[in-house]
Design a protein around this motif. Structure first.
Motif, PDB file in Angstrom:
ATOM      1  N   SER A  84      44.334  48.980  49.075  1.00  0.00           N
ATOM      2  CA  SER A  84      43.214  48.224  48.518  1.00  0.00           C
ATOM      3  C   SER A  84      42.021  48.173  49.471  1.00  0.00           C
ATOM      4  O   SER A  84      41.029  47.524  49.184  1.00  0.00           O
ATOM      5  N   SER A  87      38.435  49.416  48.004  1.00  0.00           N
ATOM      6  CA  SER A  87      38.998  49.752  46.693  1.00  0.00           C
ATOM      7  C   SER A  87      38.045  50.615  45.879  1.00  0.00           C
ATOM      8  O   SER A  87      38.473  51.388  45.028  1.00  0.00           O
ATOM      9  N   ASN A 102      31.865  48.958  43.519  1.00  0.00           N
ATOM     10  CA  ASN A 102      30.777  48.643  44.456  1.00  0.00           C
ATOM     11  C   ASN A 102      30.022  49.877  44.927  1.00  0.00           C
ATOM     12  O   ASN A 102      28.817  49.812  45.165  1.00  0.00           O
ATOM     13  N   ARG A 519      23.911  44.709  32.489  1.00  0.00           N
ATOM     14  CA  ARG A 519      23.631  43.309  32.126  1.00  0.00           C
ATOM     15  C   ARG A 519      22.181  42.930  32.404  1.00  0.00           C
ATOM     16  O   ARG A 519      21.584  42.174  31.653  1.00  0.00           O
TER      17      ARG A 519
ATOM     18  N   PHE B 137      33.134  38.893  46.706  1.00  0.00           N
ATOM     19  CA  PHE B 137      32.818  40.292  46.967  1.00  0.00           C
ATOM     20  C   PHE B 137      33.456  41.130  45.866  1.00  0.00           C
ATOM     21  O   PHE B 137      34.641  41.027  45.616  1.00  0.00           O
ATOM     22  N   GLY B 138      32.674  41.923  45.200  1.00  0.00           N
ATOM     23  CA  GLY B 138      33.223  42.745  44.122  1.00  0.00           C
ATOM     24  C   GLY B 138      33.012  42.148  42.747  1.00  0.00           C
ATOM     25  O   GLY B 138      33.410  42.735  41.755  1.00  0.00           O
ATOM     26  N   SER B 140      30.057  40.557  40.145  1.00  0.00           N
ATOM     27  CA  SER B 140      28.622  40.337  39.987  1.00  0.00           C
ATOM     28  C   SER B 140      28.344  39.514  38.749  1.00  0.00           C
ATOM     29  O   SER B 140      29.159  39.448  37.826  1.00  0.00           O
ATOM     30  N   ASP B 250      37.756  42.462  45.933  1.00  0.00           N
ATOM     31  CA  ASP B 250      37.883  43.918  45.838  1.00  0.00           C
ATOM     32  C   ASP B 250      38.960  44.425  46.788  1.00  0.00           C
ATOM     33  O   ASP B 250      39.229  45.603  46.839  1.00  0.00           O
ATOM     34  N   MET B 251      39.536  43.551  47.562  1.00  0.00           N
ATOM     35  CA  MET B 251      40.408  43.996  48.645  1.00  0.00           C
ATOM     36  C   MET B 251      41.682  43.165  48.611  1.00  0.00           C
ATOM     37  O   MET B 251      41.755  42.075  49.165  1.00  0.00           O
ATOM     38  N   LYS B 286      39.312  41.171  40.218  1.00  0.00           N
ATOM     39  CA  LYS B 286      37.875  41.483  40.206  1.00  0.00           C
ATOM     40  C   LYS B 286      37.156  40.915  38.990  1.00  0.00           C
ATOM     41  O   LYS B 286      35.956  40.731  39.011  1.00  0.00           O
TER      42      LYS B 286
END
Lengths: 536, 373
Positions: A84, A87, A102, A519, B137-138, B140, B250-251, B286
């Motif tokens: 992960s 990721s 990301n 969005r 993080f990851g 939005s 995200d991790m 996420k």
């Protein structure tokens, strides 16, 4: 009585006076600093505005395209600490990127940030008091090259993207800019590159290394031409081979043949004798360099946000975790791990092998054999202890340029475009690259496209070119090579790290449009067009 | 304004040049925010002016609300400050205070409370909607506003517990009969397909909470007698939610909080915490969802202090005009169901109530001596 009426009139007068001057009172010009409206005046201002566009070309911002390209390709595995870690790259490696990825948004962001700076410059250059002959044309050409480069990054990563070539007065206008087709994006790229190629100098003095030369434009044209032609085999993209044009000039095979010949004959570049010297950290911007992304420790960067890292951050991504026994290596995060398939591609005795691959098993007494470990690391760019910067965060300041375009690539692209029309000439170009590494005895009298592909792979390993070479030879070719890279050699103890990676042909090597962008645009303006991402 | 942090190097010797660009998108058509407020109030004092009551009902309309609303990345620079639209805040504020000297006891009690309602009346863009506020993080776009909502509420996918078995996953199908969450395995979160299109996507996002309290209030209690003084202040904010963005979503290899020990490990083990895995194909972590929404209500004992002042004749005897010893505490106790460090999150306009690992307020206990010569 009279007195109070007088007071009343006075009071009224004050109120009227007060309200009539309130507007001037509220609208103030800033007393310090410069604004967009009054800044762009001198040639010096223009140069710094152009510099900001170069910055967008160089910024890695957690999405460095060459690193991601290698991870996607059969040259490197994602790696990292575990499944992960980063990721966004693990998902790229496993062909399961989704719109919240990301890297997808970071790359998109970086490209459009640079395009904004370029568009702003192209508008503001008219306000500059130009005095130096030819300077305006040169800066405009540089900016157009960089804008073309950023659209090239966009079109090969997203296919269908909005084209923006100006700074709109109202921010709401951006929210309605529709996606253009890949062919339309290629047309804009052609137009900008053709404008640039007509202006830029062939040779740059030492003080201008890092700036765009004519040879860089011609070489990038060749790189894009090969991709555009190869990808035209994919019907969904709507591209036509040999029809890459700005509407007036068509950048076809004949154009590229003569452009590359011109670069070669210009003698502005040459192969340096030793392949290992090419990647010596003290030998940057050498004779073989056509275009390098310049990185240094001088700015003493230390901002983890990503936008202000001015050293080669990728060096740390590539390096060995917890290295023991080789003090020349600066510890890193073990990303973009070279594959066994790349290691196997080298012919016995090819000196390029252990320049490209750092063999941790052979050179270290111990290290952290982390996720997807093969024992190999990117020997060309991994962080070196002797080059720790003089300040800031050590990870952010490695003064290692990335060689974006080098002369060996010009020669091998020239070999490829001449292969059918003039095989002898093609073999000559090819042999210049091959014999530099393997000696005169390795020269071939006749060559095939597979020979060129083999040579490209061993010559450019770890430099971020392989993914695009794969794709332009077709999705079936790509699939075979990528699947082959996931075949784990016998006796490997971490075989599980490489399981369940199912190549998906209908990504075309592209990323999903970032979900946040969809969005923030008006509803329905942006859509996932790449088949693999439709419906996500 | 022009910024100069776009650094690049030219030349073999890599001379540093600080490239320039505007620090954000300019907005030449920006207007001043205007607001008009209507108040109806009652001030009452009675019982020989020891009891006073204040009631205030207000309606405040803000037009051309100044806001930095997120713009698409393709704009290429930081969002401009815009006139976002108009907002109406209305509410009732009340304060009751009682001050009385009863023999040697001086008492001072006041209670105040406010109910506030915020509602967006208009948004000045084509979408009639503003989107912003990143989560962990990851993640939005956690916050949005549209006409009728408060100004900035949480926006995400609703969840419906945890898939306990493969049968539950297989049975969760759309109109076409296809699985709505084909990548799920037992232990993954069940997301609600609000749009009914048979997949889980951004189209399924709805309002999942609000960072604005329904009620805020305070209680102040003070008493003095025979040289002792006592004071305490309690603050309460009730009815708001917190979006917990305290991990890197995200991790999955990063540390989890202790409550994750209650994660799903087999049928029936948890209907709230999903399984923990490196390879999160269902995007449990996420996805911006109400899994991260928690009740943010809290009642907090902000200050409490107890002091004793020596009688004048005693302090005078040792040459001092006044001597007071005291013990005081700040932030001594908080009643909340929120599991993060601190439920008092705050945040800017349009970025409210997202806990990105806020540094908790310290609990302070002090003892002291005031000496006046």
């Amino acid at each position: 009585m009279k007195k109070s009426i007088l007071y009343g009139i006075f009071f009224l007068a004050v109120m009227v006076a007060g309200s009539s001057c309130s507007k001037d009172f509220l609208e103030l010009e800033p007393k310090t600093g410069q604004t967009e409206a009054n800044y762009y005046k001198t040639e010096g201002d223009a140069f710094l505005a152009v510099t900001a566009v170069y910055d967008a070309y160089a910024v890695q911002n957690w999405q460095f395209a060459p690193t991601m390209a290698d991870i996607w390709s059969d040259d490197a595995f994602c790696g990292g600490s575990d499944a992960s870690d980063m990721s966004q790259w693990q998902d790229m490696e496993s062909f399961k990127m989704e719109p919240e990825n990301n890297s997808s948004s970071d790359l998109w962001n970086r490209c459009y940030s640079g395009i904004y700076r370029a568009n702003l410059y192209l508008q503001k250059q008219e306000d500059i008091a130009w005095t130096t002959e030819g300077l305006k044309a040169r800066h405009e050409a540089e900016v157009k090259f960089l804008r073309a480069y950023l659209y090239w990054d966009l079109v090969r990563h997203y296919g269908w993207v909005p084209i923006i070539t100006e700074v709109f007065p109202n921010v709401e206008e951006y929210k309605n800019v529709p996606q253009s087709t890949p062919a339309e994006v290629f047309e804009l790229i052609a137009s900008d590159l053709l404008d640039a190629v007509a202006v830029l100098p062939v040779v740059l003095p030492s003080s201008e290394k890092g700036r765009i030369s004519k040879g860089a434009v011609q070489a990038l044209m060749a790189r894009i031409y090969l991709y555009q032609t190869g990808m035209s085999a994919i019907n969904e993209l709507g591209l036509t081979a040999e029809q890459w044009t700005d509407g007036t000039t068509t950048i076809n095979k004949a154009y590229i043949q003569s452009a590359l010949d011109e670069v070669i004959l210009s003698e502005a570049y040459s192969l340096i004798p030793s392949y290992a010297d090419l990647f010596d950290w003290d030998n940057q911007n050498n004779a073989e360099s056509v275009l390098e992304i310049q990185y240094s420790d001088k700015a003493k960067s230390g901002d983890w946000g990503g936008w202000n890292i001015n050293g080669n951050f990728a060096s740390v991504w590539y390096s060995v975790r917890n290295p023991v026994g080789d003090t020349t290596v600066f510890a890193g995060w073990s990303f973009s791990i070279p594959t066994w398939s790349l290691a196997d591609e080298f012919e016995p005795g090819d000196p390029r092998k252990y320049v490209t691959l750092y063999d941790a098993e052979a050179n270290m007494t111990n290290y952290n054999r982390a996720f997807m470990n093969t024992g190999y690391f990117n020997g060309k760019y991994m962080a070196r202890a002797a080059y720790i910067g003089s300040g800031g965060d050590a990870s952010h300041n490695f003064p290692r340029n990335h060689m974006d375009i080098r002369f060996a690539d010009v020669l091998l692209m020239a070999a490829e475009v001449w292969l059918a029309d003039n095989p002898g000439k093609a073999a000559g170009y090819y042999n210049r690259v091959r014999t530099r590494a393997l000696g005169e005895s390795a020269a071939k009298t006749s060559i095939t496209l597979d020979d060129i592909y083999h040579e490209r792979r061993v010559e450019f390993g770890g430099e971020g070119l392989r993914k695009w070479d794969l794709l332009r030879r077709g999705l079936t070719y790509t699939e075979q090579k990528i699947n082959a890279s996931f075949v784990v050699p016998a006796g490997i103890t971490n075989a599980g790290d490489f399981a369940n990676r199912n190549y998906k042909p209908n990504t075309f090597g592209m990323f999903p449009i970032p979900a946040g962008e969809i969005r923030n645009m008006n509803a329905g303006v942006l859509k996932q067009m790449v088949p693999a991402y439709i419906g996500l | 304004m022009i910024g100069n942090s776009n650094i690049y190097y030219f030349g073999d010797s890599k001379t540093q040049y600080n490239g320039t660009q505007p620090t954000r998108i300019a907005n030449p058509s920006l207007r001043w925010e205007t607001s008009e407020q209507t108040n109806f109030g009652i001030d009452m004092t009675t019982l020989g002016s020891s009891l006073s009551v204040t009631l205030d009902y207000y309606i405040k309309k803000t037009k051309d609300w100044l806001v930095t609303a997120p713009v698409p990345m393709l704009v290429g620079n930081s969002a401009p400050i815009i006139n976002g639209g108009s907002v109406q805040n209305s509410g009732l504020e009340a304060e009751v205070s009682y001050r009385k000297e009863i023999g040697k006891l001086f008492l001072n009690v006041s209670v105040n409370g406010a109910f506030n309602k915020s509602e967006v009346l208009d948004i000045q863009n084509a979408e009639k909607r503003l989107q912003g506020g990143d989560g962990g993080f990851g993640q939005s776009g956690v916050i949005y506003a549209e006409v009728g909502t408060p100004m900035g509420v949480f926006y995400g996918i609703r969840t419906d517990g945890i898939f306990q078995t493969q049968d539950e996953i297989n049975a969760y199908v759309g109109e076409s009969g296809a699985k709505i969450q084909p990548n799920a395995v037992p232990g993954d979160i069940k997301f609600i397909d609000e749009s009914g299109d048979g997949t889980i996507s951004d189209a399924d996002r709805v309002q999942i909470g609000s960072p604005f309290p329904d009620f805020t209030g305070g209680l102040n209690l003070g008493a003095e007698s025979y040289g002792f003084d006592f004071n305490m202040f309690v603050y309460a904010a009730l009815g708001q939610e917190i979006y917990s963005a305290t991990r890197r979503y995200d991790m999955n290899g990063t540390n989890f909080t202790g409550d994750w020990l209650n994660r799903w490990t087999g049928p029936g083990t948890s209907n709230h915490y999903p399984r923990v895995t490196f390879v999160d194909n269902n995007l449990n972590q996420k996805t911006v969802s109400d899994f991260y929404i928690q009740d943010g209500s809290f009642i907090r004992l902000r200050n409490i202090s107890l002091g004793y002042t020596l009688p004048k004749n005693v302090s005078g005897a040792i040459g001092l005009s006044r001597l007071r010893i005291y013990v005081a505490a700040e932030n001594l106790y908080t009643i909340t169901r929120y599991t993060g460090y601190d439920p008092e999150i705050g945040g800017g306009v349009f970025d409210n109530g997202i806990d990105r690992g806020i540094y908790p307020q310290a609990r302070t206990v002090m003892t002291g001596l005031n000496v006046t010569f």
